[in-house]
Design a protein around this motif. Structure first.
Motif, PDB file in Angstrom:
ATOM      1  N   SER A  93      51.801  40.383  37.763  1.00 56.23           N
ATOM      2  CA  SER A  93      50.460  40.515  38.335  1.00 56.23           C
ATOM      3  C   SER A  93      49.478  39.630  37.577  1.00 56.23           C
ATOM      4  O   SER A  93      49.020  39.974  36.489  1.00 56.23           O
ATOM      5  CB  SER A  93      50.019  41.986  38.280  1.00 56.23           C
ATOM      6  OG  SER A  93      48.770  42.156  38.898  1.00 56.23           O
ATOM      7  N   VAL A  95      48.293  47.119  42.994  1.00 54.69           N
ATOM      8  CA  VAL A  95      49.586  46.489  42.702  1.00 54.69           C
ATOM      9  C   VAL A  95      50.442  47.412  41.835  1.00 54.69           C
ATOM     10  O   VAL A  95      51.653  47.570  42.067  1.00 54.69           O
ATOM     11  CB  VAL A  95      49.386  45.126  42.004  1.00 54.69           C
ATOM     12  CG1 VAL A  95      50.705  44.590  41.461  1.00 54.69           C
ATOM     13  CG2 VAL A  95      48.774  44.118  42.969  1.00 54.69           C
ATOM     14  N   HIS A 101      51.583  42.977  33.679  1.00 57.09           N
ATOM     15  CA  HIS A 101      50.188  42.813  34.097  1.00 57.09           C
ATOM     16  C   HIS A 101      49.473  41.890  33.119  1.00 57.09           C
ATOM     17  O   HIS A 101      49.524  42.098  31.901  1.00 57.09           O
ATOM     18  CB  HIS A 101      49.485  44.169  34.133  1.00 57.09           C
ATOM     19  CG  HIS A 101      48.003  44.071  34.315  1.00 57.09           C
ATOM     20  ND1 HIS A 101      47.419  43.828  35.542  1.00 57.09           N
ATOM     21  CD2 HIS A 101      46.980  44.149  33.411  1.00 57.09           C
ATOM     22  CE1 HIS A 101      46.106  43.774  35.398  1.00 57.09           C
ATOM     23  NE2 HIS A 101      45.819  43.970  34.130  1.00 57.09           N
TER      24      HIS A 101
END
Length: 276
Positions: A68, A86, A99
């Protein structure tokens, strides 16, 4: 293995996608706008403000790994809420989540920040990245949250382009001598992201370069690299500008250096090698 790169049309997302494609993995890359210049990627348009669309895509693709990277500066819906959407969909799919966060979750100080230190953001963007971290950690405790700094690439990359624009007086403003960061090459960060995706590392991890440099120092390295005269570049301070932003943000990357086989080069070494 199917890998979903959220924000694959961006600088880091594109480099991560290239690495997975080169390794023979099936890569699905999302974009909202921007250049889709990575071959071998299954491109999917995605609006991160649309929770149903995020859930549908990840539910349909069923990736093993989700990277992400997407954000829009100043857009809370994308940078914070989008990251949470997400994370929810990735957890439902049983995917490993990496992330990408930022050093601007911190408010700034002379001492380096350790991996585990709580966010103290200054300004909307830092607050949105801190909110994203809080959401991702709550939704998926097994996710790894990569706190990084300025990402350095070629002249098309945001940070190098800013230096070139300032050196050549193409944009207004000044480079702040009191704004200090720990830049990292995009290829080193991408290598670290791919390595972390294959690990079980969880929680926040500082992944930055070891050199703390000011904005003018970074611009001078860029100028030397391109053979430019930087003697006339505009230099100031944050206080003089009247802006409200963090000054010194140094990340302690000792844990990442010990964990990763990817070497996190300092910006001085990076430009020295590129100059040879």
């Amino acid at each position: 293995m199917t890998v979903l790169v959220v924000g694959a049309s961006g600088h880091l997302g594109g480099e991560v996608s290239r690495r997975y494609v080169a390794a023979g993995e099936s890569v699905v890359g999302t974009y909202h706008s921007g250049v889709r210049d990575v071959d071998g990627v299954d491109w999917q348009r995605l609006d991160l403000r649309d929770g149903a669309a995020v859930a549908e895509l990840i539910g349909r693709v069923r990736p093993k790994v989700v990277i992400s990277t997407a954000y829009v500066y100043g857009d809370w819906w994308v940078s914070a809420d989008g990251a949470a959407l997400v994370a929810v969909a990735s957890a439902r799919a049983g995917a490993r989540l990496v992330h990408l966060s930022s050093d601007v979750v911190h408010g700034g100080r002379p001492e380096p920040y350790l991996d585990h230190e709580a966010p103290t953001p200054v300004g909307l963007y830092g607050a949105s990245k801190a909110a994203a971290e809080t959401a991702v950690r709550a939704i998926d405790p097994s996710a790894v949250l990569v706190r990084t700094s300025l990402i350095i690439g070629d002249e098309s990359s945001k940070q190098v382009k800013l230096c070139l624009d300032m050196i050549n007086r193409r944009v207004p403003g000044a480079l702040f001598r009191d704004e200090i960061r720990c830049p990292l090459a995009v290829e080193d960060l991408a290598g670290a992201v791919v390595e972390l995706a294959a690990s079980d590392v969880a929680g926040t991890l500082n992944v930055s370069g070891p050199d703390a440099v000011s904005r003018p120092e970074l611009a001078q390295l860029v100028a030397d690299h391109y053979g430019l005269d930087a003697s006339d570049m505009p230099i100031g301070t944050i206080a003089e500008s009247g802006l409200h932003r963090a000054a010194e943000i140094r990340l302690d990357n000792a844990r990442a250096t010990a964990l990763l086989s990817t070497r996190l080069r300092g910006v001085r070494e990076l430009f020295a090698r590129r100059l040879r």
